[in-house]
Design a protein around this motif. Structure first.
Motif, PDB file in Angstrom:
ATOM      1  N   VAL A   1       0.833  -1.203   0.000  1.00 22.57           N
ATOM      2  CA  VAL A   1       0.000   0.000   0.000  1.00 22.57           C
ATOM      3  C   VAL A   1       0.871   1.257   0.000  1.00 22.57           C
ATOM      4  O   VAL A   1       0.587   2.226  -0.718  1.00 22.57           O
ATOM      5  CB  VAL A   1      -0.942  -0.020   1.214  1.00 22.57           C
ATOM      6  CG1 VAL A   1      -1.670   1.311   1.356  1.00 22.57           C
ATOM      7  CG2 VAL A   1      -1.959  -1.146   1.080  1.00 22.57           C
ATOM      8  N   VAL A   2       1.930   1.247   0.796  1.00 20.96           N
ATOM      9  CA  VAL A   2       2.838   2.396   0.821  1.00 20.96           C
ATOM     10  C   VAL A   2       3.487   2.605  -0.549  1.00 20.96           C
ATOM     11  O   VAL A   2       3.616   3.729  -1.037  1.00 20.96           O
ATOM     12  CB  VAL A   2       3.903   2.215   1.917  1.00 20.96           C
ATOM     13  CG1 VAL A   2       4.975   3.291   1.823  1.00 20.96           C
ATOM     14  CG2 VAL A   2       3.245   2.246   3.288  1.00 20.96           C
ATOM     15  N   GLY A   3       3.895   1.495  -1.192  1.00 18.77           N
ATOM     16  CA  GLY A   3       4.485   1.609  -2.527  1.00 18.77           C
ATOM     17  C   GLY A   3       3.503   2.160  -3.541  1.00 18.77           C
ATOM     18  O   GLY A   3       3.863   3.003  -4.376  1.00 18.77           O
ATOM     19  N   ALA A   4       2.244   1.675  -3.476  1.00 15.03           N
ATOM     20  CA  ALA A   4       1.232   2.201  -4.397  1.00 15.03           C
ATOM     21  C   ALA A   4       0.979   3.686  -4.159  1.00 15.03           C
ATOM     22  O   ALA A   4       0.826   4.468  -5.104  1.00 15.03           O
ATOM     23  CB  ALA A   4      -0.058   1.401  -4.240  1.00 15.03           C
TER      24      ALA A   4
ATOM     25  N   SER B   1       1.744   8.599 -11.457  1.00 11.55           N
ATOM     26  CA  SER B   1       1.683   7.550 -12.469  1.00 11.55           C
ATOM     27  C   SER B   1       1.022   6.316 -11.881  1.00 11.55           C
ATOM     28  O   SER B   1       1.447   5.806 -10.846  1.00 11.55           O
ATOM     29  CB  SER B   1       3.090   7.208 -12.975  1.00 11.55           C
ATOM     30  OG  SER B   1       3.039   6.117 -13.875  1.00 11.55           O
ATOM     31  N   ILE B   2      -0.029   5.843 -12.561  1.00 11.99           N
ATOM     32  CA  ILE B   2      -0.701   4.621 -12.110  1.00 11.99           C
ATOM     33  C   ILE B   2       0.189   3.409 -12.365  1.00 11.99           C
ATOM     34  O   ILE B   2       0.204   2.453 -11.572  1.00 11.99           O
ATOM     35  CB  ILE B   2      -2.051   4.471 -12.832  1.00 11.99           C
ATOM     36  CG1 ILE B   2      -2.961   5.667 -12.488  1.00 11.99           C
ATOM     37  CG2 ILE B   2      -2.733   3.169 -12.450  1.00 11.99           C
ATOM     38  CD1 ILE B   2      -4.311   5.623 -13.162  1.00 11.99           C
ATOM     39  N   ARG B   3       0.949   3.442 -13.461  1.00 14.91           N
ATOM     40  CA  ARG B   3       1.855   2.329 -13.732  1.00 14.91           C
ATOM     41  C   ARG B   3       2.909   2.199 -12.646  1.00 14.91           C
ATOM     42  O   ARG B   3       3.219   1.085 -12.194  1.00 14.91           O
ATOM     43  CB  ARG B   3       2.525   2.534 -15.094  1.00 14.91           C
ATOM     44  CG  ARG B   3       1.561   2.485 -16.275  1.00 14.91           C
ATOM     45  CD  ARG B   3       2.299   2.689 -17.583  1.00 14.91           C
ATOM     46  NE  ARG B   3       1.393   2.648 -18.719  1.00 14.91           N
ATOM     47  CZ  ARG B   3       1.783   2.828 -19.982  1.00 14.91           C
ATOM     48  NH1 ARG B   3       3.068   3.049 -20.250  1.00 14.91           N
ATOM     49  NH2 ARG B   3       0.898   2.770 -20.953  1.00 14.91           N
ATOM     50  N   LEU B   4       3.467   3.336 -12.217  1.00 14.78           N
ATOM     51  CA  LEU B   4       4.435   3.284 -11.130  1.00 14.78           C
ATOM     52  C   LEU B   4       3.789   2.775  -9.845  1.00 14.78           C
ATOM     53  O   LEU B   4       4.432   2.058  -9.064  1.00 14.78           O
ATOM     54  CB  LEU B   4       5.047   4.664 -10.893  1.00 14.78           C
ATOM     55  CG  LEU B   4       6.100   5.137 -11.889  1.00 14.78           C
ATOM     56  CD1 LEU B   4       6.574   6.530 -11.525  1.00 14.78           C
ATOM     57  CD2 LEU B   4       7.286   4.166 -11.915  1.00 14.78           C
ATOM     58  N   ALA B   5       2.542   3.123  -9.605  1.00 13.00           N
ATOM     59  CA  ALA B   5       1.842   2.638  -8.416  1.00 13.00           C
ATOM     60  C   ALA B   5       1.728   1.117  -8.439  1.00 13.00           C
ATOM     61  O   ALA B   5       1.951   0.446  -7.426  1.00 13.00           O
ATOM     62  CB  ALA B   5       0.463   3.282  -8.318  1.00 13.00           C
TER      63      ALA B   5
END
Length: 312
Positions: free
Chosen positions: A96-99, A107-111
Motif C-alpha cells: 500500500v505504501v508503494g502504491a 503515475s498509475i503504472r508506477l503505483a
C-alpha cells in the motif's frame, strides 16, 4: 564588546547546542507502567492497534478457509518468530505504501510496479534467510554429531544426547534439534523426525546421520563410533565446500557485477539525461527491445549461475 552581535550569536548557538546535547544525553525519567500502578486496569489499545488486530484477524480467517499456504513453511524455515498473518499484513502495508508513493509521483503504472515490489522483496528476503539458515546448519553439523557421540560415550541415551545438542548448540541447530526432541516426546518415530529435519534443511549430510541412527536402532552396534566417522566425513566435505566457494568467489562477483550493470547504467541515464531513454517508451520497437534485453539478461543470469555453481 561583550554584547556585540557576533558574541550574542556565538553565545546563542553554544547555548542551543548545549540544550540539544542535554535533551539527548540526559537520562529519561523512570516511569512505572500503568499496569503496575493500577493492576486492575487493562490499558486501552490505540486505534492503530485495533485496526492492525482487525486486519490480521481477517487475514487469519481467509488463510483458514484456504488451508496452509506455501508461505507458511517459508516463514518457518526462515526462523521468523512471527505469525503468518502478521507477516502477510506487513507485506500488504508495504504494498500500500508503494502504491501511494507511485500515485504521488503521478503515475498509475508506477503505483502498480511499486505495489508489486513489496511482495517480491519479501519473497527474496525470505529466500535469503532460508539459505543462510540452511548453510549455518550444515556448517554446525559436524560439531553437533561429535557432541552427540561424546554424550553417548559418557553413557547417556540417544534421547539425552539429542537433548544435549538441542540445549548446547547454536541456532539454528538448537532449534531444529529441539523440534526433534519435542516430536519424539509426543510419540513420533525418531528416524522419521530426523529425516524430516534433513529434508527441511536440505542437508544430505544430516540424512546420512539419520540413516546411520536408523540402521543402528535395527541392527545395533557402536553408535558413537559411527557418528564420529560421519562427523569426520562431513567435516572433510565442509572443507572442500569452503575451498570451492573461495575459488569460485571471483566468478560469482563477476556475475553479480554483470547482472547489476544494465540497471545501474539505466538509473544513471534516467538521472542525468532522461531524454536519452525516451525512444524506448515510444512506438513498438522500444518496448520490444526492452523485453528482448530482459530475456537475454535472464538467460545470461542462469548461464552464469550454472557456471559458478559446483556440485560434488
Amino acid at each position: 564588546m561583550l554584547l556585540s552581535p557576533v558574541n550574542l550569536a556565538v553565545f546563542s548557538a553554544a547555548l542551543s547546542v548545549a540544550l540539544v546535547v542535554y535533551l539527548v544525553a540526559a537520562p529519561k525519567p523512570v516511569r512505572v507502567p500503568i499496569e503496575r500502578r493500577r493492576p486492575g486496569l487493562v490499558p486501552e489499545p490505540s486505534a492503530l492497534e485495533k485496526g492492525a488486530a482487525a486486519a490480521t484477524a481477517l487475514i487469519e480467517r481467509a488463510l483458514r478457509r484456504r488451508g496452509t499456504p506455501p508461505g507458511a513453511s517459508m516463514i518457518e524455515l526462515a526462523g521468523l518468530k512471527m505469525r503468518r498473518q502478521d507477516f502477510i499484513f506487513l507485506v500488504g502495508v508495504g504494498a500500500v505504501v508503494g502504491a501511494a508513493l507511485g500515485l504521488l509521483l503521478g503515475s498509475i503504472r508506477l503505483a502498480v510496479v511499486f505495489a508489486g515490489i513489496a511482495p517480491a522483496l519479501a519473497r527474496v528476503w525470505l529466500g535469503m534467510r532460508i539459505s543462510r539458515r540452511q548453510k549455518q546448519f550444515a556448517e554446525q553439523l559436524d560439531d553437533s554429531l561429535a557432541l552427540m557421540a561424546s554424550n553417548l560415550r559418557a553413557g547417556h541415551s540417544l534421547a539425552q544426547a539429542l537433548a544435549s545438542v538441542a540445549s548446547e548448540s547454536e541456532s539454528p541447530t538448537s532449534e531444529e534439534f529441539t523440534r526433534v526432541v519435542n516430536e519424539t516426546r509426543v510419540g513420533r518415530p525418531l528416524v522419521e523426525s530426523l529425516m524430516d529435519t534433513s529434508a527441511r534443511m536440505e542437508s544430505e549430510d544430516f540424512a546420512w546421520a539419520a540413516q546411520a541412527i536408523g540402521i543402528n536402532q535395527e541392527v545395533g552396534g557402536n553408535l558413537a563410533e559411527i557418528l564420529d566417522q560421519v562427523a569426520n566425513t562431513i567435516r572433510q566435505r565442509n572443507e572442500i565446500r569452503r575451498l570451492v566457494a573461495t575459488l569460485s568467489a571471483e566468478g560469482r562477483l563477476s556475475a553479480i557485477i554483470l547482472m547489476a550493470l544494465p540497471f545501474v547504467v539505466t538509473g544513471f541515464l534516467m538521472l542525468t539525461n532522461p531524454g536519452y531513454l525516451a525512444p524506448f517508451t515510444e512506438g513498438i520497437i522500444g518496448p520490444a527491445l526492452i523485453v528482448l534485453g530482459i530475456i537475454m539478461l535472464i538467460i545470461g543470469g542462469i548461464w552464469l549461475a550454472k557456471t559458478v555453481t559446483i556440485k560434488f
